[in-house]
Design a protein around this motif. Sequence first.
Motif, mmCIF file in Angstrom:
data_model
loop_
_atom_site.group_PDB
_atom_site.id
_atom_site.type_symbol
_atom_site.label_atom_id
_atom_site.label_comp_id
_atom_site.label_asym_id
_atom_site.label_seq_id
_atom_site.Cartn_x
_atom_site.Cartn_y
_atom_site.Cartn_z
ATOM 1 N N GLY A 1 -137.538 -52.421 -24.896
ATOM 2 C CA GLY A 1 -137.757 -51.336 -25.841
ATOM 3 C C GLY A 1 -139.077 -51.434 -26.584
ATOM 4 O O GLY A 1 -139.271 -50.779 -27.606
ATOM 5 N N GLU A 2 -139.992 -52.258 -26.079
ATOM 6 C CA GLU A 2 -141.340 -52.378 -26.639
ATOM 7 C C GLU A 2 -142.220 -51.361 -25.904
ATOM 8 O O GLU A 2 -143.139 -51.717 -25.162
ATOM 9 N N PHE A 3 -141.912 -50.078 -26.114
ATOM 10 C CA PHE A 3 -142.481 -49.020 -25.278
ATOM 11 C C PHE A 3 -143.988 -48.832 -25.445
ATOM 12 O O PHE A 3 -144.672 -48.459 -24.494
ATOM 13 N N TYR A 4 -144.517 -49.096 -26.625
ATOM 14 C CA TYR A 4 -145.952 -48.919 -26.832
ATOM 15 C C TYR A 4 -146.757 -49.815 -25.884
ATOM 16 O O TYR A 4 -147.694 -49.357 -25.222
ATOM 17 N N TYR A 5 -146.393 -51.093 -25.813
ATOM 18 C CA TYR A 5 -147.126 -52.012 -24.923
ATOM 19 C C TYR A 5 -146.781 -51.753 -23.468
ATOM 20 O O TYR A 5 -147.602 -51.971 -22.581
ATOM 21 N N SER A 6 -145.595 -51.250 -23.216
ATOM 22 C CA SER A 6 -145.229 -50.881 -21.858
ATOM 23 C C SER A 6 -146.099 -49.740 -21.354
ATOM 24 O O SER A 6 -146.643 -49.789 -20.249
ATOM 25 N N VAL A 7 -146.267 -48.698 -22.176
ATOM 26 C CA VAL A 7 -147.081 -47.557 -21.756
ATOM 27 C C VAL A 7 -148.545 -47.976 -21.583
ATOM 28 O O VAL A 7 -149.222 -47.534 -20.656
ATOM 29 N N LYS A 8 -149.035 -48.868 -22.448
ATOM 30 C CA LYS A 8 -150.412 -49.357 -22.300
ATOM 31 C C LYS A 8 -150.584 -50.073 -20.967
ATOM 32 O O LYS A 8 -151.580 -49.869 -20.260
ATOM 33 N N ALA A 9 -149.620 -50.918 -20.630
ATOM 34 C CA ALA A 9 -149.705 -51.676 -19.370
ATOM 35 C C ALA A 9 -149.582 -50.753 -18.165
ATOM 36 O O ALA A 9 -150.360 -50.861 -17.206
ATOM 37 N N PHE A 10 -148.622 -49.824 -18.220
ATOM 38 C CA PHE A 10 -148.481 -48.878 -17.107
ATOM 39 C C PHE A 10 -149.725 -47.992 -16.978
ATOM 40 O O PHE A 10 -150.113 -47.611 -15.873
ATOM 41 N N ASP A 11 -150.364 -47.684 -18.094
ATOM 42 C CA ASP A 11 -151.574 -46.874 -18.055
ATOM 43 C C ASP A 11 -152.676 -47.589 -17.269
ATOM 44 O O ASP A 11 -153.322 -46.995 -16.399
ATOM 45 N N VAL A 12 -152.893 -48.854 -17.568
ATOM 46 C CA VAL A 12 -153.919 -49.620 -16.846
ATOM 47 C C VAL A 12 -153.551 -49.720 -15.372
ATOM 48 O O VAL A 12 -154.393 -49.509 -14.492
ATOM 49 N N GLY B 1 -140.119 -43.214 -24.662
ATOM 50 C CA GLY B 1 -139.569 -44.244 -25.554
ATOM 51 C C GLY B 1 -140.339 -44.337 -26.859
ATOM 52 O O GLY B 1 -139.747 -44.469 -27.933
ATOM 53 N N VAL B 2 -141.671 -44.270 -26.786
ATOM 54 C CA VAL B 2 -142.495 -44.286 -28.010
ATOM 55 C C VAL B 2 -142.151 -43.073 -28.873
ATOM 56 O O VAL B 2 -141.968 -43.191 -30.091
ATOM 57 N N PHE B 3 -142.033 -41.902 -28.254
ATOM 58 C CA PHE B 3 -141.681 -40.687 -28.990
ATOM 59 C C PHE B 3 -140.342 -40.860 -29.716
ATOM 60 O O PHE B 3 -140.217 -40.534 -30.905
ATOM 61 N N GLN B 4 -139.347 -41.389 -29.018
ATOM 62 C CA GLN B 4 -138.027 -41.607 -29.635
ATOM 63 C C GLN B 4 -138.121 -42.567 -30.812
ATOM 64 O O GLN B 4 -137.465 -42.366 -31.844
ATOM 65 N N LEU B 5 -138.950 -43.609 -30.680
ATOM 66 C CA LEU B 5 -139.095 -44.571 -31.781
ATOM 67 C C LEU B 5 -139.800 -43.937 -32.983
ATOM 68 O O LEU B 5 -139.462 -44.243 -34.128
ATOM 69 N N GLU C 1 -141.634 -46.467 -35.236
ATOM 70 C CA GLU C 1 -142.984 -46.598 -34.684
ATOM 71 C C GLU C 1 -143.877 -45.612 -35.423
ATOM 72 O O GLU C 1 -143.409 -44.599 -35.938
ATOM 73 N N THR C 2 -145.161 -45.904 -35.480
ATOM 74 C CA THR C 2 -146.083 -45.048 -36.234
ATOM 75 C C THR C 2 -146.518 -43.835 -35.419
ATOM 76 O O THR C 2 -146.578 -43.883 -34.190
ATOM 77 N N ARG C 3 -146.860 -42.774 -36.117
ATOM 78 C CA ARG C 3 -147.360 -41.557 -35.456
ATOM 79 C C ARG C 3 -148.697 -41.816 -34.763
ATOM 80 O O ARG C 3 -148.998 -41.205 -33.749
ATOM 81 N N GLU C 4 -149.478 -42.735 -35.327
ATOM 82 C CA GLU C 4 -150.773 -43.058 -34.739
ATOM 83 C C GLU C 4 -150.611 -43.580 -33.310
ATOM 84 O O GLU C 4 -151.409 -43.275 -32.423
ATOM 85 N N LYS C 5 -149.572 -44.364 -33.104
ATOM 86 C CA LYS C 5 -149.338 -44.882 -31.758
ATOM 87 C C LYS C 5 -148.930 -43.761 -30.805
ATOM 88 O O LYS C 5 -149.308 -43.761 -29.645
ATOM 89 N N LEU C 6 -148.184 -42.789 -31.306
ATOM 90 C CA LEU C 6 -147.809 -41.646 -30.481
ATOM 91 C C LEU C 6 -149.052 -40.848 -30.089
ATOM 92 O O LEU C 6 -149.181 -40.425 -28.939
ATOM 93 N N VAL C 7 -149.976 -40.655 -31.024
ATOM 94 C CA VAL C 7 -151.223 -39.950 -30.725
ATOM 95 C C VAL C 7 -151.983 -40.697 -29.627
ATOM 96 O O VAL C 7 -152.501 -40.095 -28.687
ATOM 97 N N GLU C 8 -152.026 -42.018 -29.744
ATOM 98 C CA GLU C 8 -152.698 -42.843 -28.733
ATOM 99 C C GLU C 8 -152.015 -42.701 -27.366
ATOM 100 O O GLU C 8 -152.682 -42.586 -26.336
ATOM 101 N N MET D 1 -153.340 -41.247 -23.710
ATOM 102 C CA MET D 1 -153.204 -41.957 -22.433
ATOM 103 C C MET D 1 -152.592 -41.051 -21.368
ATOM 104 O O MET D 1 -152.994 -41.076 -20.207
ATOM 105 N N LEU D 2 -151.609 -40.254 -21.766
ATOM 106 C CA LEU D 2 -150.972 -39.340 -20.813
ATOM 107 C C LEU D 2 -151.947 -38.269 -20.337
ATOM 108 O O LEU D 2 -151.940 -37.895 -19.167
ATOM 109 N N ARG D 3 -152.767 -37.771 -21.247
ATOM 110 C CA ARG D 3 -153.727 -36.724 -20.872
ATOM 111 C C ARG D 3 -154.849 -37.268 -19.997
ATOM 112 O O ARG D 3 -155.443 -36.549 -19.220
#
Length: 199
Positions: free
Chosen positions: A137-148, A168-172, A178-185, A189-191
């Motif tokens: 459930g550490e979705f922020y670092y998961s999305v960063k890793a999957f992005d790379v 997962g980040v959105f749900q958190l 989780e902070t909104r800043e991380k969601l913006v980040e 990454m998705l875009r």
Amino acid sequence: LSIAQKLYQLVGGSATECDTIPGRQCMASCFFLLKQFDDVLVYLKSIKSYFLNDDDFNWNFGIASAAANEYKAAEEALLQIQKEKYRRDYTYLSWLSRCYIMNGKAHLAWEIYINMETSNESLALLNLIANDCYKMGEFYYSVKAFDVLERLDPDPEFWDGKRGAAIGVFQLVVAGQETREKLVEVIAMLRNTSNPQVE
């Protein structure tokens, strides 16, 4: 390996050695080779006080603990290792990263990855971080890793993992965990992807 396992068992189980430190080390090695890590820990814990500053012991104790899902003890043992040769080894880095993630310290696993040079080992670590963080459930670092990973290889599995972790980040964020800043980040990454499903 089978012969080594049997010899360790022969020495460790002998009447003259079974209750000695070398005998217990032999039995721990026997069970380590059999991948019976709970049994390894029975023997290593019984002699741990004799090896507090021994890098080889801490290596074996740390890996056996992690393999037995005792991540807090594993992290402590691995962090006690002083030899630089061990601390640079991929096996050490990957087990320590897994311990960090399982202990709620995914940012430290990410730092290990950031400090590695690009190689097959760094890609394997990135994959471990992506999947273990997702599982925990550490979705922020998961999305960063999957992005790379996705930028390096447009495998659909990486896109699926990235998209799932982003949700997962959105749900958190909605849950206030989780902070909104991380969601913006994460949205950036998705875009910033070539996958046609991004729309």
